[in-house]
Enzyme design. Sequence first.
Site, PDB file in Angstrom:
ATOM      1  N   GLN A  60      48.039  26.805  33.918  1.00  0.00           N
ATOM      2  CA  GLN A  60      46.854  27.557  33.501  1.00  0.00           C
ATOM      3  C   GLN A  60      45.538  26.865  33.875  1.00  0.00           C
ATOM      4  OE1 GLN A  60      44.577  26.793  30.540  1.00  0.00           O
ATOM      5  NE2 GLN A  60      45.317  24.739  31.000  1.00  0.00           N
ATOM      6  N   GLU A  63      42.840  28.979  35.820  1.00  0.00           N
ATOM      7  CA  GLU A  63      42.168  29.955  34.964  1.00  0.00           C
ATOM      8  C   GLU A  63      41.168  29.257  34.045  1.00  0.00           C
ATOM      9  OE1 GLU A  63      45.068  32.190  32.865  1.00  0.00           O
ATOM     10  OE2 GLU A  63      45.908  33.131  34.668  1.00  0.00           O
ATOM     11  N   GLU A  64      41.579  28.127  33.486  1.00  0.00           N
ATOM     12  CA  GLU A  64      40.684  27.378  32.594  1.00  0.00           C
ATOM     13  C   GLU A  64      39.425  26.923  33.324  1.00  0.00           C
ATOM     14  OE1 GLU A  64      40.591  23.177  30.041  1.00  0.00           O
ATOM     15  OE2 GLU A  64      42.477  23.887  30.915  1.00  0.00           O
ATOM     16  N   ARG A  65      39.599  26.436  34.540  1.00  0.00           N
ATOM     17  CA  ARG A  65      38.455  25.940  35.300  1.00  0.00           C
ATOM     18  C   ARG A  65      37.515  27.069  35.711  1.00  0.00           C
ATOM     19  NH1 ARG A  65      42.579  21.740  38.300  1.00  0.00           N
ATOM     20  NH2 ARG A  65      42.457  20.153  36.657  1.00  0.00           N
ATOM     21  N   GLY A  68      35.584  28.025  32.716  1.00  0.00           N
ATOM     22  CA  GLY A  68      34.521  27.057  32.460  1.00  0.00           C
ATOM     23  C   GLY A  68      33.298  27.327  33.311  1.00  0.00           C
TER      24      GLY A  68
END
Length: 205
Positions: A60, A63-65, A68
């Site tokens: 994931q 997607e997290e980056r 952000g």
Amino acid sequence: SIFCGLSNTPFSSGIHVAKKIDKLGMRSSDTAQIFFEDVRVPSKNLIGEEGKGFTYQMLQFQEERLWGVATVLTPLETVIQETIDYTRQRKVFDQSVLHNQAVHFRLAELATEVELLRSLLYRTVALYVEGNDVTKFASMAKLKGGRLAREVTDTCLQFWGGMGFTSEVLVSRFYRDLRLMSIGGGTDETMLSIICKYMETLPSK
């Protein structure tokens, strides 16, 4: 989290929360160390396969980056606009600070950088939706987002002068909070290593 799911159950014994950690920014979000000692977790509370937690985290990351990067765009726009408004009315030697070419040119440069970051994000998300591997582009966007967050907030805080050094204005909060962008979800150095790997310039071990 695991702690939230078990804190009010018979299985919460063995869960110990250390004192809250005092942080530079993101102060409205508590951070503390949590220790697990002989904690029994029922099989029905297991999410995914046992031992695959790190793998799930890795899957994931992109997607997290991207998330952000997306969440930093509006704060950066806000800081720039509030700095324009403040420097327009702030007078030094009988003229507004914004009147200085060094100030309004620099703000124009920063606004341009924010738009370039937005374009990279949109391109990366479009490729991701199509099913492509966007690891390189996501890492580039994360790297640029973190560095731009530092550049924008530092520059704008300087234009606010002494007022920017207080806790009464938004720019000082964003200066503290957005510093996490270059650390959380993978540091700048990690992003550079990933980019170099995809460019085939990373030295082999």
